[in-house]
Design a protein around this motif. Structure first.
Motif, PDB file in Angstrom:
ATOM      1  N   ASN A   1       0.830  -1.210   0.000  1.00 47.29           N
ATOM      2  CA  ASN A   1       0.000   0.000   0.000  1.00 47.29           C
ATOM      3  C   ASN A   1       0.861   1.254   0.000  1.00 47.29           C
ATOM      4  N   LEU A   2       1.915   1.254   0.785  1.00 50.25           N
ATOM      5  CA  LEU A   2       2.783   2.426   0.862  1.00 50.25           C
ATOM      6  C   LEU A   2       3.601   2.580  -0.416  1.00 50.25           C
ATOM      7  N   ARG A   3       3.931   1.470  -1.060  1.00 50.36           N
ATOM      8  CA  ARG A   3       4.614   1.550  -2.357  1.00 50.36           C
ATOM      9  C   ARG A   3       3.697   2.193  -3.392  1.00 50.36           C
ATOM     10  N   GLU A   4       2.422   1.864  -3.328  1.00 52.34           N
ATOM     11  CA  GLU A   4       1.456   2.482  -4.237  1.00 52.34           C
ATOM     12  C   GLU A   4       1.337   3.982  -3.969  1.00 52.34           C
ATOM     13  N   GLU A   5       1.496   4.371  -2.695  1.00 55.14           N
ATOM     14  CA  GLU A   5       1.443   5.793  -2.349  1.00 55.14           C
ATOM     15  C   GLU A   5       2.578   6.573  -2.995  1.00 55.14           C
ATOM     16  N   GLU A   6       3.688   5.890  -3.295  1.00 56.57           N
ATOM     17  CA  GLU A   6       4.829   6.562  -3.923  1.00 56.57           C
ATOM     18  C   GLU A   6       4.473   7.095  -5.302  1.00 56.57           C
ATOM     19  N   ASN A   7       3.415   6.552  -5.880  1.00 52.12           N
ATOM     20  CA  ASN A   7       2.958   7.024  -7.186  1.00 52.12           C
ATOM     21  C   ASN A   7       1.611   7.736  -7.082  1.00 52.12           C
ATOM     22  N   GLY A   8       1.185   7.992  -5.855  1.00 56.22           N
ATOM     23  CA  GLY A   8      -0.113   8.628  -5.642  1.00 56.22           C
ATOM     24  C   GLY A   8       0.012   9.994  -5.014  1.00 56.22           C
ATOM     25  N   GLY A   9      -1.057  10.388  -4.313  1.00 55.12           N
ATOM     26  CA  GLY A   9      -1.117  11.724  -3.756  1.00 55.12           C
ATOM     27  C   GLY A   9      -0.175  11.963  -2.602  1.00 55.12           C
ATOM     28  N   SER A  10       0.316  10.896  -1.987  1.00 51.14           N
ATOM     29  CA  SER A  10       1.231  11.042  -0.850  1.00 51.14           C
ATOM     30  C   SER A  10       2.657  10.679  -1.225  1.00 51.14           C
ATOM     31  N   ALA A  11       2.976  10.767  -2.498  1.00 46.77           N
ATOM     32  CA  ALA A  11       4.298  10.354  -2.978  1.00 46.77           C
ATOM     33  C   ALA A  11       5.421  11.101  -2.278  1.00 46.77           C
ATOM     34  N   ALA A  12       5.297  12.430  -2.210  1.00 44.95           N
ATOM     35  CA  ALA A  12       6.355  13.238  -1.601  1.00 44.95           C
ATOM     36  C   ALA A  12       6.518  12.897  -0.124  1.00 44.95           C
ATOM     37  N   LEU A  13       5.409  12.674   0.560  1.00 40.99           N
ATOM     38  CA  LEU A  13       5.433  12.371   1.984  1.00 40.99           C
ATOM     39  C   LEU A  13       6.138  11.046   2.252  1.00 40.99           C
ATOM     40  N   VAL A  14       5.798  10.032   1.469  1.00 35.70           N
ATOM     41  CA  VAL A  14       6.408   8.721   1.646  1.00 35.70           C
ATOM     42  C   VAL A  14       7.885   8.754   1.280  1.00 35.70           C
ATOM     43  N   ALA A  15       8.208   9.407   0.189  1.00 36.42           N
ATOM     44  CA  ALA A  15       9.604   9.477  -0.253  1.00 36.42           C
ATOM     45  C   ALA A  15      10.476  10.211   0.757  1.00 36.42           C
ATOM     46  N   ALA A  16       9.940  11.269   1.336  1.00 34.66           N
ATOM     47  CA  ALA A  16      10.721  12.073   2.283  1.00 34.66           C
ATOM     48  C   ALA A  16      10.995  11.333   3.584  1.00 34.66           C
ATOM     49  N   ASN A  17      10.205  10.294   3.858  1.00 34.82           N
ATOM     50  CA  ASN A  17      10.360   9.565   5.118  1.00 34.82           C
ATOM     51  C   ASN A  17      10.728   8.100   4.906  1.00 34.82           C
ATOM     52  N   ALA A  18      11.337   7.828   3.760  1.00 35.39           N
ATOM     53  CA  ALA A  18      11.699   6.448   3.445  1.00 35.39           C
ATOM     54  C   ALA A  18      12.650   5.860   4.484  1.00 35.39           C
ATOM     55  N   ASP A  19      13.466   6.716   5.123  1.00 31.98           N
ATOM     56  CA  ASP A  19      14.409   6.229   6.123  1.00 31.98           C
ATOM     57  C   ASP A  19      13.726   5.801   7.411  1.00 31.98           C
ATOM     58  N   TYR A  20      12.468   6.180   7.577  1.00 33.56           N
ATOM     59  CA  TYR A  20      11.737   5.841   8.803  1.00 33.56           C
ATOM     60  C   TYR A  20      10.826   4.627   8.621  1.00 33.56           C
ATOM     61  N   ILE A  21      10.352   4.418   7.395  1.00 35.34           N
ATOM     62  CA  ILE A  21       9.360   3.367   7.152  1.00 35.34           C
ATOM     63  C   ILE A  21      10.052   2.007   7.127  1.00 35.34           C
ATOM     64  N   GLU A  22      10.208   1.429   8.301  1.00 32.90           N
ATOM     65  CA  GLU A  22      10.767   0.091   8.439  1.00 32.90           C
ATOM     66  C   GLU A  22       9.654  -0.869   8.832  1.00 32.90           C
ATOM     67  N   LYS A  23       9.850  -2.128   8.566  1.00 33.16           N
ATOM     68  CA  LYS A  23       8.807  -3.109   8.870  1.00 33.16           C
ATOM     69  C   LYS A  23       8.497  -3.156  10.363  1.00 33.16           C
ATOM     70  N   SER A  24       9.518  -2.978  11.198  1.00 28.34           N
ATOM     71  CA  SER A  24       9.285  -3.010  12.641  1.00 28.34           C
ATOM     72  C   SER A  24       8.381  -1.859  13.072  1.00 28.34           C
ATOM     73  N   VAL A  25       8.498  -0.722  12.401  1.00 31.50           N
ATOM     74  CA  VAL A  25       7.638   0.431  12.686  1.00 31.50           C
ATOM     75  C   VAL A  25       6.218   0.153  12.205  1.00 31.50           C
ATOM     76  N   LEU A  26       6.101  -0.420  11.021  1.00 29.84           N
ATOM     77  CA  LEU A  26       4.778  -0.708  10.467  1.00 29.84           C
ATOM     78  C   LEU A  26       4.031  -1.741  11.307  1.00 29.84           C
ATOM     79  N   VAL A  27       4.756  -2.675  11.906  1.00 31.60           N
ATOM     80  CA  VAL A  27       4.111  -3.662  12.775  1.00 31.60           C
ATOM     81  C   VAL A  27       3.431  -2.970  13.946  1.00 31.60           C
ATOM     82  N   ARG A  28       4.067  -1.955  14.496  1.00 31.08           N
ATOM     83  CA  ARG A  28       3.463  -1.219  15.619  1.00 31.08           C
ATOM     84  C   ARG A  28       2.141  -0.574  15.177  1.00 31.08           C
TER      85      ARG A  28
END
Length: 280
Positions: free
Chosen positions: A35-62
């Motif tokens: 879903n977040l990969r799809e956001e990279e090509n959607g309306g939240s692309a800039a937001l996801v790209a700017a925080n790629a260093d934070y989006i880890e699987k351990s964070v997403l599990v929380r």
């Protein structure tokens, strides 16, 4: 809130590791990543790209745990957290602070802000409790700034520090204990409603499933009115982790026995409870 408090390790100390997830939980995690990969090509692309260093699987599990593994609910929650981190990238400040000579544009202004907010000890991380959880101590009576943005960033910094302390300790705990000194809380020094709401947002959305236990000590009668105003914004999971203690904390008292069970034998040293304080 409860005083007959049972410490449940998987709720109050440590959540499941990625290698401990069930097949359905792994599928939910994979779906959220997609879903977040799809956001990279959607309306939240800039937001996801700017925080790629934070989006880890351990964070997403929380985030998934916080939303009972519902990907549809976890996705907007992650995006809301990323929006907060875009304005206050506290996780990056640690990397910059480790540089031998950080440039002025990188960290110097943030470092000065953090030093100012830390000068009264209003929020501090003194160590780990008996369960390996980082302890965050807060005392709103030691507030020294009217800069709401700085206050929220300083809170996020300390929460990040607490998570790093646990990760580096080699212990299994990944949830912290929040200890709040409230004896001097009053109508005149209470935080604004907007700051209180954002504090709850930081706990539940920006740092989901990181709170193990919250102890509120010596809250005056007026605090009940303030708390009741905020109660609708506190999710049931967070509310169930709150303990309020008042009265005698002398050795062998019921409060002392409770805190020894929840925090450890040296709970007063860690939290500063029943210890003299200096003026801000």
């Amino acid at each position: 809130m409860m005083n007959a408090y049972e410490l449940i390790p998987e709720i109050h100390v440590s959540g499941p590791r990625i290698d401990e997830l069930s097949s359905s939980q792994r599928a939910a995690l994979d779906d959220l990543v997609e879903n977040l990969r799809e956001e990279e090509n959607g309306g939240s692309a800039a937001l996801v790209a700017a925080n790629a260093d934070y989006i880890e699987k351990s964070v997403l599990v929380r985030h998934l745990i916080a939303r009972d593994w519902d990907v549809g609910k976890a996705r907007p929650m992650v995006l809301e957290a990323l929006e907060w981190r875009s304005r206050r990238p506290v996780h990056r400040w640690f990397a910059l602070s480790n540089q031998s000579v950080p440039s002025a544009s990188d960290f110097r202004l943030e470092a000065a802000m953090l030093r100012k907010h830390a000068s009264t000890g209003k929020i501090r991380v003194p160590g780990l409790d008996a369960h390996g959880r980082a302890v965050i101590v807060m005392d709103s009576s030691k507030e020294n700034s009217c800069d709401d943005e700085g206050c929220m960033a300083f809170l996020g910094w300390n929460m990040t520090l607490a998570l790093r302390a646990m990760a580096q300790s080699g212990q299994v705990a990944d949830k912290f204990l929040l200890f709040m000194h409230m004896a001097e809380f009053s109508f005149f020094n209470q935080p604004s409603f907007s700051v209180s709401k954002e504090t709850l947002k930081i706990l539940s959305t920006v740092f989901p499933e990181t709170l193990g236990t919250c102890v509120i000590m010596d809250a005056p009668v007026y605090f009940a009115t303030f708390f009741n105003l905020l109660a609708p914004f506190i999710d049931p999971k967070t509310k169930s982790k709150i303990i309020m203690i008042n009265g005698d904390v002398g050795e062998g008292s019921s409060n002392d026995e409770l805190m020894r069970r929840i925090i450890g034998a040296d709970w007063k040293r860690l939290t500063g409870a029943a210890c003299p304080t200096i003026s801000k």
